[in-house]
Design a protein around this motif. Structure first.
Motif, mmCIF file in Angstrom:
data_model
loop_
_atom_site.group_PDB
_atom_site.id
_atom_site.type_symbol
_atom_site.label_atom_id
_atom_site.label_comp_id
_atom_site.label_asym_id
_atom_site.label_seq_id
_atom_site.Cartn_x
_atom_site.Cartn_y
_atom_site.Cartn_z
ATOM 1 N N ALA A 77 3.708 9.713 2.726
ATOM 2 C CA ALA A 77 2.778 10.074 3.794
ATOM 3 C C ALA A 77 3.304 11.267 4.610
ATOM 4 C CB ALA A 77 2.522 8.876 4.710
ATOM 5 N N GLU A 78 4.611 11.293 4.843
ATOM 6 C CA GLU A 78 5.208 12.422 5.562
ATOM 7 C C GLU A 78 4.984 13.725 4.798
ATOM 8 O OE1 GLU A 78 9.584 14.074 6.968
ATOM 9 O OE2 GLU A 78 9.388 12.744 5.228
ATOM 10 N N HIS A 79 5.227 13.705 3.513
ATOM 11 C CA HIS A 79 5.035 14.918 2.705
ATOM 12 C C HIS A 79 3.574 15.349 2.706
ATOM 13 C CE1 HIS A 79 8.974 14.198 0.262
ATOM 14 N NE2 HIS A 79 9.174 14.245 1.560
ATOM 15 N N ALA A 80 2.648 14.377 2.662
ATOM 16 C CA ALA A 80 1.219 14.700 2.717
ATOM 17 C C ALA A 80 0.853 15.325 4.060
ATOM 18 C CB ALA A 80 0.393 13.441 2.458
ATOM 19 N N LEU A 81 1.446 14.831 5.148
ATOM 20 C CA LEU A 81 1.229 15.410 6.475
ATOM 21 C C LEU A 81 1.662 16.874 6.490
ATOM 22 C CD1 LEU A 81 0.704 15.207 9.602
ATOM 23 C CD2 LEU A 81 3.077 14.442 9.792
ATOM 24 N N ALA A 93 -0.583 20.398 6.894
ATOM 25 C CA ALA A 93 -0.256 21.398 7.914
ATOM 26 C C ALA A 93 0.055 22.757 7.292
ATOM 27 C CB ALA A 93 0.927 20.915 8.752
ATOM 28 N N GLY A 94 -0.062 22.850 5.957
ATOM 29 C CA GLY A 94 0.179 24.114 5.271
ATOM 30 C C GLY A 94 1.646 24.400 5.006
ATOM 31 N N MET A 133 -6.364 12.332 9.095
ATOM 32 C CA MET A 133 -5.613 13.378 9.758
ATOM 33 C C MET A 133 -6.173 13.568 11.142
ATOM 34 S SD MET A 133 -3.426 15.983 9.363
ATOM 35 C CE MET A 133 -3.298 15.869 7.631
ATOM 36 N N THR A 134 -5.315 13.683 12.109
ATOM 37 C CA THR A 134 -5.755 13.924 13.472
ATOM 38 C C THR A 134 -5.164 15.231 13.955
ATOM 39 O OG1 THR A 134 -5.836 11.569 13.912
ATOM 40 C CG2 THR A 134 -5.777 13.015 15.821
ATOM 41 N N LEU A 135 -6.004 16.036 14.547
ATOM 42 C CA LEU A 135 -5.554 17.276 15.160
ATOM 43 C C LEU A 135 -5.480 17.074 16.660
ATOM 44 C CD1 LEU A 135 -7.821 19.866 13.339
ATOM 45 C CD2 LEU A 135 -5.378 19.621 13.091
ATOM 46 N N SER A 136 -4.452 17.612 17.269
ATOM 47 C CA SER A 136 -4.397 17.578 18.725
ATOM 48 C C SER A 136 -5.330 18.662 19.254
ATOM 49 C CB SER A 136 -2.964 17.816 19.201
ATOM 50 O OG SER A 136 -2.629 19.168 19.013
ATOM 51 N N GLU A 188 -1.014 13.518 12.782
ATOM 52 C CA GLU A 188 -1.205 12.244 12.098
ATOM 53 C C GLU A 188 -1.814 12.473 10.722
ATOM 54 O OE1 GLU A 188 -4.396 8.735 12.781
ATOM 55 O OE2 GLU A 188 -3.106 9.181 14.480
ATOM 56 N N HIS A 189 -1.492 11.592 9.807
ATOM 57 C CA HIS A 189 -2.102 11.657 8.483
ATOM 58 C C HIS A 189 -2.199 10.255 7.908
ATOM 59 C CE1 HIS A 189 -3.439 13.630 4.853
ATOM 60 N NE2 HIS A 189 -2.622 12.865 4.160
ATOM 61 N N ARG A 190 -3.281 9.990 7.189
ATOM 62 C CA ARG A 190 -3.484 8.680 6.568
ATOM 63 C C ARG A 190 -3.796 8.875 5.093
ATOM 64 N NH1 ARG A 190 -7.847 5.946 9.483
ATOM 65 N NH2 ARG A 190 -6.198 5.682 11.001
ATOM 66 N N ILE A 191 -3.114 8.093 4.265
ATOM 67 C CA ILE A 191 -3.414 8.098 2.835
ATOM 68 C C ILE A 191 -3.664 6.664 2.384
ATOM 69 C CG2 ILE A 191 -2.165 10.230 2.288
ATOM 70 C CD1 ILE A 191 0.144 8.588 1.262
ATOM 71 N N ARG A 192 -4.433 6.530 1.330
ATOM 72 C CA ARG A 192 -4.705 5.214 0.745
ATOM 73 C C ARG A 192 -4.037 5.144 -0.619
ATOM 74 N NH1 ARG A 192 -10.259 2.382 1.553
ATOM 75 N NH2 ARG A 192 -9.178 2.129 3.524
ATOM 76 N N ARG A 193 -3.425 3.993 -0.876
ATOM 77 C CA ARG A 193 -2.743 3.750 -2.161
ATOM 78 C C ARG A 193 -3.123 2.379 -2.676
ATOM 79 N NH1 ARG A 193 1.873 3.270 -3.779
ATOM 80 N NH2 ARG A 193 2.277 4.940 -5.199
#
Length: 160
Positions: free
Chosen positions: A41-45, A49-50, A1-4, A11-16
């Motif tokens: 990955a979109e849903h995880a992002l 973000a809450g 995950m990257t925060l501006s 950004e978000h990264r997941i491993r599968r």
């Protein structure tokens, strides 16, 4: 995950790991699965973000209006891979993502995807109509800095 720098999610990264049922007769992941990986990955992002992309009874939805993938290398049963999704553009009514899949063991580029969602007002018996992304959602996201799929978050960003 990257925060501006403004502490919004970009950004978000997941491993599968590839499951057997995700493969086709040739032993490779079926192309349709890549779209599901991107959506996962979109849903995880959004969760990071809450938020939830399924806002329940709020009358707001986010259907997909464009999606695509370019494939470079196959994924096979038991391969571990990373899915990195980035916010590429935020407009009044749409969010566009880019998605990069890389093999976990050698960071080899597997595929690149893109997805555009549009914010709509929805209700029972009423046609969906495009609307501005609500402020409480817009303020949680920022356009990601351009980095390679292998790059770690730099100054002003965090990776989780």
């Amino acid at each position: 995950m990257t925060l501006s720098k403004s502490s919004r999610w970009s950004e978000h990264r997941i491993r599968r790991r590839v499951q057997f049922h995700e493969t086709d007769a040739a032993g490779s992941v079926h192309f349709s699965r890549f779209f599901l990986y991107m959506e996962e990955a979109e849903h995880a992002l959004w969760r990071e973000a809450g938020l939830s992309i399924a806002r329940g009874v709020s009358g707001v939805g986010f259907p997909r209006v464009a999606a695509g993938f370019e494939f470079r290398k196959p994924l096979r049963f038991e391969d571990e891979f990373d899915i990195t999704i980035r916010v590429a553009e935020i407009r009044e009514k749409t969010i566009r993502y880019t998605c990069v899949l890389t093999r976990a063991d050698d960071a080899e580029h597997v595929a690149t995807g893109r997805l555009t969602i549009i914010c709509v007002r929805k209700g029972a018996g009423v046609p969906m109509k495009a609307m501005a992304i609500p402020r409480d959602i817009r303020k949680r996201f920022a356009v990601a800095r351009r980095t390679s799929a292998r790059a770690k978050a730099g100054p002003g960003g965090n990776e989780r």
